[in-house]
Design an enzyme around this catalytic site. Structure first.
Site, PDB file in Angstrom:
ATOM      1  N   TYR A 142     -32.098  12.205  -0.339  1.00 29.68           N
ATOM      2  CA  TYR A 142     -30.524  11.934   0.110  1.00 29.68           C
ATOM      3  C   TYR A 142     -30.264  12.405   1.748  1.00 29.68           C
ATOM      4  O   TYR A 142     -30.976  13.241   2.023  1.00 29.68           O
ATOM      5  CB  TYR A 142     -30.216  13.587  -0.520  1.00 29.68           C
ATOM      6  CG  TYR A 142     -28.357  13.336  -0.088  1.00 29.68           C
ATOM      7  CD1 TYR A 142     -27.033  12.464  -0.013  1.00 29.68           C
ATOM      8  CD2 TYR A 142     -27.956  14.875  -0.740  1.00 29.68           C
ATOM      9  CE1 TYR A 142     -26.312  12.897   0.804  1.00 29.68           C
ATOM     10  CE2 TYR A 142     -26.630  15.187  -0.285  1.00 29.68           C
ATOM     11  CZ  TYR A 142     -25.773  13.986   0.527  1.00 29.68           C
ATOM     12  OH  TYR A 142     -24.282  14.408   0.493  1.00 29.68           O
ATOM     13  N   LYS A 171     -30.028   8.161  -1.594  1.00 29.51           N
ATOM     14  CA  LYS A 171     -28.213   8.142  -1.690  1.00 29.51           C
ATOM     15  C   LYS A 171     -28.546   8.158   0.262  1.00 29.51           C
ATOM     16  O   LYS A 171     -28.814   9.125   0.716  1.00 29.51           O
ATOM     17  CB  LYS A 171     -27.501   9.885  -2.217  1.00 29.51           C
ATOM     18  CG  LYS A 171     -26.120   9.839  -1.977  1.00 29.51           C
ATOM     19  CD  LYS A 171     -26.129  11.290  -1.918  1.00 29.51           C
ATOM     20  CE  LYS A 171     -24.459  11.504  -1.590  1.00 29.51           C
ATOM     21  NZ  LYS A 171     -23.390  12.885  -2.271  1.00 29.51           N
TER      22      LYS A 171
END
Length: 302
Positions: A142, A171
């Site tokens: 992320y 992400k």
């Protein structure tokens, strides 16, 4: 041993990052969270994430994070994938939570770039490699430089993907669209690229992304999921229409720090008690009115 190719195919679409709900005493309210999870699944969300940025993880104790993760996994009961956020600014905490996610039966773990301490790229590599090597569930990294003050560079990510077969995706909450193009170019077109920025959900699908982890799904789960479904079905016109349709809602939900406006909106909708924990605080009166007006405009409130 997990089949990572199958995991890449299953972990696609709108992965809804659920808010952490608190009661009037500011304690975690699992019953309300369960209602939100059921609503998300009924509305067509393709997966559930808890204890990510939208879930206020830095305001939770380690025990609360484990409780929320376990509850979500049990409530979902394999109907859709569950990808809890297990990252932390503390390496040992991130390692512990990722191992616990595997023990609990999570489908993947979302591991954020450590915030506040600003590690260099080699330190990031070491941090993520140790975590990935400690489990065999899929890992989605992320990258959110606006919150962490460090960017996970494409070259570092590519090294990790080459060395850790269970790192299957990232992400990207990165406004640098050149960067996200280079992610797929360097990590492979089958790498699962998720948008963490609402206005980039459609553009990332267009370059080969796997879906999105969009906070707006908390308020408009059906439309956020339909954006992905439309694209996957080849209905490009509908996907573009939804992209622009959601823009005003996306904008107002980020006029204060996420998830503060989101919780205010969900409170107006009668879904939750809108409490956030300090150091976050409630929205201003002006933003509250703008949120209300926007929800009425979208037909979410009467």
């Amino acid at each position: 041993m997990t089949n990572y190719a199958e995991a890449k195919q299953r972990l696609r679409g709108s992965i809804a990052p659920i808010v952490t709900t608190f009661d009037v005493n500011n304690q975690v309210d699992l019953n309300v969270m369960n209602n939100l999870i059921e609503w998300q699944i009924e509305s067509g969300s393709h997966g559930i994430s808890v204890t990510g940025t939208t879930g206020e993880p830095s305001s939770l104790t380690l025990q609360e994070r484990e409780l929320i993760m376990e509850n979500a996994i049990k409530t979902v009961n394999k109907r859709v994938p569950v990808m809890p956020g297990t990252g932390s600014t503390n390496h040992e905490e991130a390692l512990h939570l990722t191992k616990r996610a595997q023990e609990m039966g999570a489908d993947a773990a979302l591991v954020i770039v450590p915030y506040y301490n600003r590690p260099n790229q080699q330190a990031l590599y070491n941090h993520f490699k140790i975590i990935a090597d400690s489990v065999d569930i899929p890992i989605v990294l992320y990258n959110i430089p606006g919150r962490t003050a460090v960017n996970l560079e494409v070259s570092t990510l590519a090294r990790l993907v080459e060395d850790c077969p269970n790192i299957i995706g990232v992400k990207e909450s990165n406004k640098d669209f050149e960067h996200v193009n280079r992610v797929l170019h360097s990590c492979g077109r089958d790498f699962n690229l998720f948008s963490g920025i609402e206005l980039l959900c459609y553009p990332m699908l267009a370059i080969g992304g796997a879906g999105h982890v969009a906070a707006t799904a908390n308020v408009a789960p059906k439309e956020v999921a339909e954006l992905y479904d439309s694209w996957a079905a080849g209905n490009v016109e509908r996907a573009i229409e939804l992209h622009y349709y959601l823009m005003t809602l996306n904008d107002v939900l980020f006029k204060d720090t996420n998830p503060v406006p989101l919780k205010a909106a969900l409170g107006m909708m009668g879904k939750i008690h809108p409490a956030v924990r300090l150091p976050l605080g409630p929205v201003s009166d002006a933003l509250r009115q703008e949120l209300k007006d926007t929800l009425i405009q979208y037909g979410i409130l009467k």
